[in-house]
Design a protein around this motif. Sequence first.
Motif, PDB file in Angstrom:
ATOM      1  N   PHE A 106       0.841  -1.203   0.000  1.00 36.16           N
ATOM      2  CA  PHE A 106       0.000   0.000   0.000  1.00 36.16           C
ATOM      3  C   PHE A 106       0.874   1.249   0.000  1.00 36.16           C
ATOM      4  CE2 PHE A 106      -2.302   3.243   2.520  1.00 36.16           C
ATOM      5  CZ  PHE A 106      -3.454   3.374   1.763  1.00 36.16           C
ATOM      6  N   ALA A 107       1.942   1.225   0.790  1.00 35.38           N
ATOM      7  CA  ALA A 107       2.843   2.379   0.864  1.00 35.38           C
ATOM      8  C   ALA A 107       3.453   2.675  -0.508  1.00 35.38           C
ATOM      9  CB  ALA A 107       3.935   2.114   1.889  1.00 35.38           C
ATOM     10  N   LYS A 108       3.876   1.644  -1.235  1.00 33.59           N
ATOM     11  CA  LYS A 108       4.463   1.850  -2.564  1.00 33.59           C
ATOM     12  C   LYS A 108       3.415   2.361  -3.549  1.00 33.59           C
ATOM     13  CE  LYS A 108       8.121  -1.648  -2.183  1.00 33.59           C
ATOM     14  NZ  LYS A 108       8.644  -2.934  -2.729  1.00 33.59           N
ATOM     15  N   ALA A 109       2.216   1.750  -3.508  1.00 36.37           N
ATOM     16  CA  ALA A 109       1.174   2.122  -4.463  1.00 36.37           C
ATOM     17  C   ALA A 109       0.699   3.557  -4.260  1.00 36.37           C
ATOM     18  CB  ALA A 109      -0.002   1.162  -4.343  1.00 36.37           C
ATOM     19  N   MET A 110       0.736   4.044  -3.022  1.00 32.22           N
ATOM     20  CA  MET A 110       0.199   5.373  -2.699  1.00 32.22           C
ATOM     21  C   MET A 110       1.293   6.424  -2.547  1.00 32.22           C
ATOM     22  SD  MET A 110      -3.070   4.784  -2.539  1.00 32.22           S
ATOM     23  CE  MET A 110      -3.767   6.185  -1.658  1.00 32.22           C
ATOM     24  N   ALA A 111       2.527   6.077  -2.897  1.00 31.75           N
ATOM     25  CA  ALA A 111       3.667   6.956  -2.605  1.00 31.75           C
ATOM     26  C   ALA A 111       3.540   8.330  -3.251  1.00 31.75           C
ATOM     27  CB  ALA A 111       4.963   6.277  -3.055  1.00 31.75           C
TER      28      ALA A 111
END
Length: 645
Positions: free
Chosen positions: A507-512
Motif C-alpha cells: 500500500f505504501a508503494k502504491a500510494m507513494a
Amino acid sequence: MPSQHTATGSRPPMLDACFLGPYAENDNLLEKLVVEFLRDHVYWRRNFHPEDPIAIGTHAAHHPDYLAFAARMRRELHQLSAALKKSVPFHSPRYIGHMASDLLLPGLVAQILTLPYNPNNVSEDAAPVTVDMEVQVGLQLARMLGYAHDPAQPECAFGHLTSGGTVANYQALRLALALKAFPVALRAADVPELTLPEDDWSAFNLSPSASIALYAQWQHWLTQATAAERRHWQMRVSDARIEQSGLVGFFAKHSSLKVPKVLAPITAHYSWSKGCKLLGLGRDQLALLPERGMRTDVDALETTLERCLRERQPVLLAVAVLGTTEYGTVDPIDAVVSARDRFAARGMGFGVHVDAAWGGYLATLFRNEDGSLRTREAVAMGFQQFPSVDVYNAVAALGQTDSVTVDPHKLGYLPYGAGAFICRDHRAVGLLAEAADYVFHADTPKDYLNRYRSLGQFIPEGSKSGASVAGVYVTHKVLPLDHAHFGLLPANTIHHAEAFHARALQFAKAMAAVVHVMVPFVPDSNLVCVALNPVGNHRVATANTFVRHLHDELRCDPSRPLQDKQFFGSVTTLRPDVLGDAETQRILDALGLDMASLGEEGGDRLTILRHTLMNPYLIDAENGVSYIDMYFEHLATQVQRLLAG
C-alpha cells in the motif's frame, strides 16, 4: 493430531467449530447446546427434592399481575435487544480495532450454562464446583507459561482469575510488597532459631526465592512450636508486618529503608500508575524506563538498577510487557530476568512481573503437548518472520519470572471479564491470607488443592463469578494450551498480521505519489500500526488531522447504522518522550514531517492507525476473500476522498 498451521496460513478446519461465525454459521450448534443444558438445569431443579410441592401453580400464569409482569419483562428485553444492535461488531472480520473478536463457543456456552447456578468463587461453601475449576485454571496457565504445575511439588505455581489485567497487576504489586517486607518483620519480631538477614537492608533486599524460602522456614518452625508459642509468635510477627502498620508505620519503624520503586517501561499500561496509588506507594515510586523500538531499553534498566544500588534505593518489581497495548511489542523478558539474578547476587533483590495481558496466550505456540518448550525452529515453521530471536528468548524466559498477568478475555477469546494472575511459587500467597470466620474455616486441609478452596482469603475480590471460571476452564479442556490445540488460534492471527504487514508495505508503494505510509515497528505479535501523512505536508498537526479524519470512517458511530461502516479500526499515538529523539526523527523523516513542528497545537504527538488482527476469518481462502485486501482498498478510497476534498 491436527497440524499447527500451513505455510500459506490457511485456516485449520477445527477452528470452524470454535466460533458462532461471522454469519452465525454455527447457530444450530450454539442453539442446541444452550437449550440442551438449559433443560438439563431445569431437570436438576426438579430432581433436587422431587417430594417438595410445586411453589408456582399453573393458575399463576393466568393472573393479570403475572401477565402484566411477563409483558413488561418481554418488552424491556426487546428494547435491550434492539439497543444492542448498535454494539461494536466484534465478531466480524471487518472489525480490526481493539483487542476483541468473536467468542469461543466452549467458553461462551460454559458461561451461559453456569450462570443459573450462580456460584460465587470466594469459597467452596458458595461454589463447591467452580472453585476447584479456578485452581485448575491457574495450573493450566502455569503450564503454558513454563512454571511448575504439579501440586505435589513444593514450589508449584498458583493462579486465579480476576475481572481483568488491571486487578491482576494490583495483585502482583500486593504480593511483591508482602514478600519483600516479610523478612524485615521476622527480624523486628526477633524470632528465635531462624536464620535471619543481618540487617534491615539485607532483609528488605532478599530475592523473591530467598524470601519464599524464609517464609517456608517460618511456617515449618510454627508447626514444631506448642500451641501457646505458636499464638505468641504469630501475633508478634503479625504486629511487625507492613500489612499491620501500613507504609507510614512500617517505614517509620525502619527509618533506614526507603519506599521501594517499581520499574516499568514507559509504554506500560496505566494500571501500574493506578496500582501504585492504590497500594499507597504513590505515583512517584513508579519509574518509567525509556524504550528502544517500543521495547524496554535494557541499558536504561541496567543504569537505573546501578543507581538504585548505589543510592540504597530498594526496587519492588521490574515489569516487562509481553504484547504492549498499543503496538503488540514484546519486552526482552530474558534480559530483565538476568538483571534480577545479577543484582540479587549483589545484595539488591526484586521481583520480575510480566504483564502479558495481551500476549500471554502466544505462549501456547511455544509449548509441546507435554508442556515442554519447543525450539525456535519448530515455532517458526510456516511463518515469514515470527518469532524473532528476541521474541523467542523473551517467551522462553517466562518460566523464570516471579509472576505473570494474562487476560483470557483478550487473546483467549473469552467473554469479559476474565483476567488472571499467576505466581511462580504458591507458597508466597500465604502472605496475603485474610480471615473471615463466616467464609473461611480454620480446619481447612493444608494440601495444595484443598488449601485454595477458600480463594477469598488470597484474592482482592470479596465476590466473583464462578460462571466466568467455568468458561475459561472448559475452553482450556477443549483446547489444551499447546501449539497443536489452542496454539492454532494465535498461529492464525500471526499469519494474518504478517499478511497485513506485507500488504501495508505494498500500500505504501502504491500510494507513494499522494501519501507517505509506513509501519513504524515491525510487529512482534498480531498488532500492526500504520502511520500516514499527505505528500507535501510537513506539519505533525496537519498529519494528525488527516489521520483522525480517516479514523472517523473507522470508528463506531451509534448515530449511524452499523452497515454504513465498511471497516472498524482504532488509533493510538506516538509520543516523542516515549520514542526518544532518534526514533522520533526516524519516523518523522520517513513521513516527510519536520521535527520542528512537534509541540505546535495539535502536534505534540503523532496519531497513527492501530489494527488488531484477531479475527480467524480475515482471509477466507474457500470463498477467495481477503478482508485485509478489502481494507487497504477501502483505505485507499478514503485517502483519495480526503485529498480531493
